[in-house]
Design a protein around this motif. Structure first.
Motif, short mmCIF file in Angstrom:
data_model
loop_
_atom_site.label_atom_id
_atom_site.label_comp_id
_atom_site.label_asym_id
_atom_site.label_seq_id
_atom_site.Cartn_x
_atom_site.Cartn_y
_atom_site.Cartn_z
N SER A 53 0.82 -1.21 0.00
CA SER A 53 0.00 0.00 0.00
C SER A 53 0.86 1.27 0.00
O SER A 53 0.41 2.33 -0.44
N ALA A 54 2.11 1.16 0.49
CA ALA A 54 2.99 2.33 0.54
C ALA A 54 3.49 2.73 -0.84
O ALA A 54 4.10 3.79 -1.00
N LEU A 55 3.24 1.89 -1.86
CA LEU A 55 3.74 2.16 -3.20
C LEU A 55 2.79 3.02 -4.02
O LEU A 55 3.12 3.40 -5.15
N GLY A 120 -5.60 -7.24 -2.57
CA GLY A 120 -6.66 -6.26 -2.76
C GLY A 120 -6.73 -5.83 -4.22
O GLY A 120 -5.77 -5.24 -4.73
N ALA A 121 -7.84 -6.13 -4.88
CA ALA A 121 -7.96 -5.82 -6.30
C ALA A 121 -7.85 -4.33 -6.58
O ALA A 121 -7.19 -3.89 -7.53
N ALA A 122 -8.48 -3.51 -5.73
CA ALA A 122 -8.44 -2.06 -5.94
C ALA A 122 -7.01 -1.53 -5.81
O ALA A 122 -6.58 -0.67 -6.58
N ARG A 123 -6.27 -2.05 -4.81
CA ARG A 123 -4.89 -1.60 -4.60
C ARG A 123 -4.01 -2.00 -5.78
O ARG A 123 -3.20 -1.21 -6.28
N LEU A 124 -4.15 -3.23 -6.25
CA LEU A 124 -3.34 -3.70 -7.36
C LEU A 124 -3.69 -2.95 -8.65
O LEU A 124 -2.80 -2.59 -9.43
N ALA A 125 -4.96 -2.70 -8.88
CA ALA A 125 -5.37 -1.98 -10.08
C ALA A 125 -4.78 -0.57 -10.10
O ALA A 125 -4.34 -0.08 -11.15
N ALA A 126 -4.75 0.10 -8.96
CA ALA A 126 -4.16 1.43 -8.89
C ALA A 126 -2.67 1.39 -9.22
O ALA A 126 -2.16 2.27 -9.92
N LEU A 127 -1.98 0.37 -8.72
CA LEU A 127 -0.56 0.23 -9.06
C LEU A 127 -0.37 -0.02 -10.54
O LEU A 127 0.50 0.58 -11.19
N LEU A 128 -1.19 -0.90 -11.12
CA LEU A 128 -1.04 -1.24 -12.53
C LEU A 128 -1.38 -0.06 -13.45
O LEU A 128 -0.81 0.05 -14.53
N LYS A 133 -5.32 7.61 -7.12
CA LYS A 133 -6.71 7.93 -6.83
C LYS A 133 -7.57 6.67 -7.00
O LYS A 133 -7.20 5.76 -7.74
N PRO A 134 -8.72 6.60 -6.33
CA PRO A 134 -9.59 5.43 -6.47
C PRO A 134 -10.06 5.25 -7.91
O PRO A 134 -10.33 6.22 -8.63
N LEU A 135 -10.16 3.98 -8.34
CA LEU A 135 -10.61 3.66 -9.68
C LEU A 135 -12.03 3.10 -9.64
O LEU A 135 -12.50 2.62 -8.62
N SER A 136 -12.69 3.16 -10.78
CA SER A 136 -14.04 2.61 -10.88
C SER A 136 -13.99 1.09 -10.86
O SER A 136 -12.93 0.47 -11.06
#
Length: 312
Positions: A53-55, A120-128, A133-136
């Motif tokens: 999460s720190a990334l 966490g799918a949301a966390r991984l998606a943001a990294l990718l 910011k939060p994604l849909s």
């Protein structure tokens, strides 16, 4: 994965100045990879120790990072200068393809299996997507739609801007991802070169000047050089890496190709090469027609000369 290359790339590790990015810093050793078809890839490594999460903040900073781009260009210029005459027609392009890979040691996951749900799918998606910011829900589902794993202790997720890899020995996977990114850059470059070549061809075809016939041979030579160089580069780039013996790496390669839309770029380049070939054949036919007409006029002139000489 180096053993699966038709011609193994040359990898050079050189000490470079450290670059600070949002509390992180690049390692002193920077790896430069030189491919036989003329591409050069520069890899910066940023060590981190902590929660994934720190990334999030770092991921956003890495998108189109001008500092790293300038450092990569300086590294390429230094490499090209060091290679000297071993490189023919060096060309440093203004643009480059950026790609970020987040590598996690499975030992840091404890006893849990490295899955999308665990991180966490949301966390991984943001990294990718290199977003802080939060994604849909649609973006999250699209980013993490194709997880790959060979064993119970590894995970690979590939997107168009970045990849997430959990592997104790990630070198082979990183080599495959690096090559896919280089392949994309080369195909984009070749597609642009063919576009410029086709523009020149249309200029040739629309030439209505008095000396167009005399310029046709030179234009045909330039067209043939463009077609041959384009076909040679296309073949080198698309056939540089063959992964017939490792199904997992082959899946990684196919996933990266799909994410980068490499098939679309290959089809675009193939169509333009075919168009150049067709135009070249038509111009050759026109050149042959000009020669035939010239020979006919020479024969007519010789016959007329013989008749005049006989009457004289």
């Amino acid at each position: 994965a180096d053993s699966d290359f038709t011609q193994k790339p040359l990898r050079i590790a050189v000490e470079r100045p450290v670059h600070a990015i949002d509390g992180f810093a690049t390692a002193t050793l920077v790896e430069t990879t030189i491919y036989d078809f003329g591409a050069i890839s520069v890899a910066f490594r940023i060590p981190f120790d902590g929660e994934v999460s720190a990334l999030a903040a770092l991921a956003a900073r890495l998108w189109n990072n001008l500092g790293l781009a300038a450092a990569a260009r300086a590294s390429v210029e230094e490499t090209v200068a060091a290679l000297g005459d071993t490189i023919t027609r060096p060309e440093l392009r203004a643009s480059a393809e950026d790609f970020v890979v987040f590598v996690v040691d499975p030992a840091s996951c404890g006893g849990a299996a490295p899955t999308v749900e665990a991180f966490g799918a949301a966390r991984l998606a943001a990294l990718l997507r290199l977003e802080d910011k939060p994604l849909s829900h649609e973006e999250i589902a699209d980013a993490v739609q194709s997880p790959l794993a060979y064993g119970t202790r590894d995970l690979v997720l590939v997107d168009w801007a970045a990849a997430f890899v959990v592997d104790a020995e990630p070198a082979a996977t990183l080599a495959v991802l690096e090559h896919a990114n280089v392949q994309l850059a080369e195909l984009k470059h070749l597609d642009g070169e063919l576009d410029r070549g086709l523009d020149q061809v249309w200029t040739m075809l629309n030439d209505r000047s008095l000396f167009r016939r005399f310029r046709l041979r030179a234009n045909l030579r330039l067209l043939a050089e463009l077609e041959l160089e384009g076909a040679a580069l296309f073949d080198s780039v698309t056939n540089a890496l063959k992964l017939f013996g490792d199904q997992h790496l082959a899946r990684v390669q196919r996933t990266a190709s799909r994410r980068f839309r490499i098939d679309d770029w290959e089809q675009s380049v193939s169509r333009k090469l075919a168009t150049l070939g067709s135009i070249s054949e038509r111009l050759e036919s026109r050149q042959s027609q000009y020669r035939s007409e010239l020979l006919e006029w020479i024969i007519i002139a010789l016959i007329a000369f013989e008749i005049v000489q006989a009457l004289w």
